[in-house]
Design a protein around this motif. Structure first.
Motif: not given
Length: 404
Positions: A37-39, A43, A69-70, A72, A90, A128, A279, A325, A327
């Protein structure tokens, strides 16, 4: 005349035909592949509680020009999902808190929600993940807290019936309110009142492979105790750091410390192998008189240093091999958000798409970027390369066995 293929052993010939079919068929059935779900590592949250931000099509242009790219969003807005079609971005969509109780008690409603808000946009819009609610646990609504797990299960079951469970991940994000302790990082534990609801969710996610999602805000921690927290520690700037005696680890920034507190809490609860994904994280560029540290300079410093830290693709002191990772919160300043003044000033970009925090992004251009066509490069970016590589390795292994 004998051809090359006629001279091959029949087992090898069948195998080559099988491999060819696999490489042709796999892209046509994304449900057969497990897609992350995460590239990458970076994000952003695209909040829309505002009356002056660009239309979704312009937002797509902004995201692509910034190479983000990512993304929410906090609902499943039709205009956004249509704008993301064919872009390769995504997307994680949100089931708002107001739907959680209903979805928890009605599995058929979960299916209805998917058929209305997710399935019609696939596969061209790369949805995703589905975030069930936001910061539900640790609040004052015990009925909502008790409904969260049921909503997660029902949504996953509905995805499974549609054969989308390997394409779309179900998760939920937590605030710092679920923690009983987070300093030093090794003391991280969950509140018993939150763990009652959290434990079955973690059990379920350990089976589905979903991560523990947490919102991390060094700004809020600094704002709550500016006399005892070094602002440089919160901003990734040079500082003495914090030493954790229990783990013999040194922390030079609060972001890593808060992430590791989440890992420590998971470990204490019996979930040593669960990944933590941030997130939401960000820094306010403005605030009220009582909101210490909210300034354009501090917001720029935090977001620039965070981006640089994430692009190093490294882990935390406690989990050095597990790439962090996150966001960023948020894409725009949202002028209609309730609460303290800082809530309306987290954006990397202004309402017109110009840069708010100059951390290396260029902002909106005058003309939209052209939609990309599907190429091998796109396939790689969409996460298919992992499945292809796995298939290729398997093919080579079997081939060596056959020829031995």
């Amino acid at each position: 005349m004998r051809t090359f293929f006629s001279m091959l052993p029949w087992r090898l010939l069948h195998f080559l035909i099988y491999c060819s079919c696999c490489f042709i068929i796999l892209p046509l059935f994304p449900g057969l592949m497990s897609v992350d779900a995460f590239t990458g590592t970076y994000g952003i949250n695209y909040g829309r509680i505002a009356d002056n931000i660009p239309q979704p099509e312009r937002v797509v242009t902004l995201l692509r020009s910034s190479k983000i790219k990512n993304v929410r969003i906090y609902d499943a807005d039709d205009s956004v999902l249509k704008a993301f079609k064919g872009t390769g971005l995504e997307l994680i969509v949100g089931l708002p808190n107001g739907f959680v109780k209903d979805i928890s008690t009605n599995q058929s409603h979960a299916m209805d929600w998917l058929k209305e808000n997710v399935q019609p946009y696939l596969p061209d819009t790369h949805i995703r993940g589905i975030a069930i609610g936001n910061e539900v646990l640790g609040g004052n609504d015990q009925e909502l807290e008790g409904a969260l797990f049921g909503a997660i299960k029902n949504m996953y079951s509905a995805l499974k019936k549609l054969q989308l469970e390997n394409l779309i991940e179900v998760s939920t994000s937590h605030s710092q309110a679920v923690f009983n302790s987070s300093y030093p990082p090794s003391s991280g534990t969950f509140k018993e009142s939150a763990l009652v609801y959290l434990k079955p969710i973690l059990d379920f996610f350990s089976k589905t492979g979903a991560p523990f999602c947490v919102n991390v805000y060094p700004f809020l921690a600094y704002d709550s105790d500016p006399d005892h927290i070094d602002i440089n520690y919160a901003l990734f700037e040079p500082n003495a750091g914090v030493y954790d005696e229990k783990t013999d680890l040194h922390y030079d920034n609060m972001f890593d410390a808060q992430v590791d507190a989440a890992y420590a809490a998971l470990e204490a609860a019996g979930f040593n192998n669960m990944e933590v994904i941030v997130t939401e994280t960000g820094w306010a560029s403005a605030g009220g008189n009582d909101e210490k540290g909210a300034s354009p300079e501090n917001a720029r410093t935090y977001n620039f240093n965070l981006r640089k830290r994430l692009f190093k693709r490294k882990g935390t002191p406690l989990r050095p091999k597990l790439v962090t990772k996150a966001y960023i919160f948020a894409l725009f300043n949202e002028d209609l958000k309730p609460g303290q003044n800082s809530e309306r000033h987290y954006g990397l970009f202004n309402a017109n798409g110009s840069v708010s925090d100059d951390i290396g992004f260029s902002g909106l251009k005058s003309s939209p970027a052209p939609a990309s066509t599907l190429s091998l490069k796109d396939i790689h970016r969409q996460g298919w390369s992992t499945s292809y590589s796995f298939t290729l390795i398997a093919c080579i292994t079997i081939l060596v066995t056959l020829l031995a």
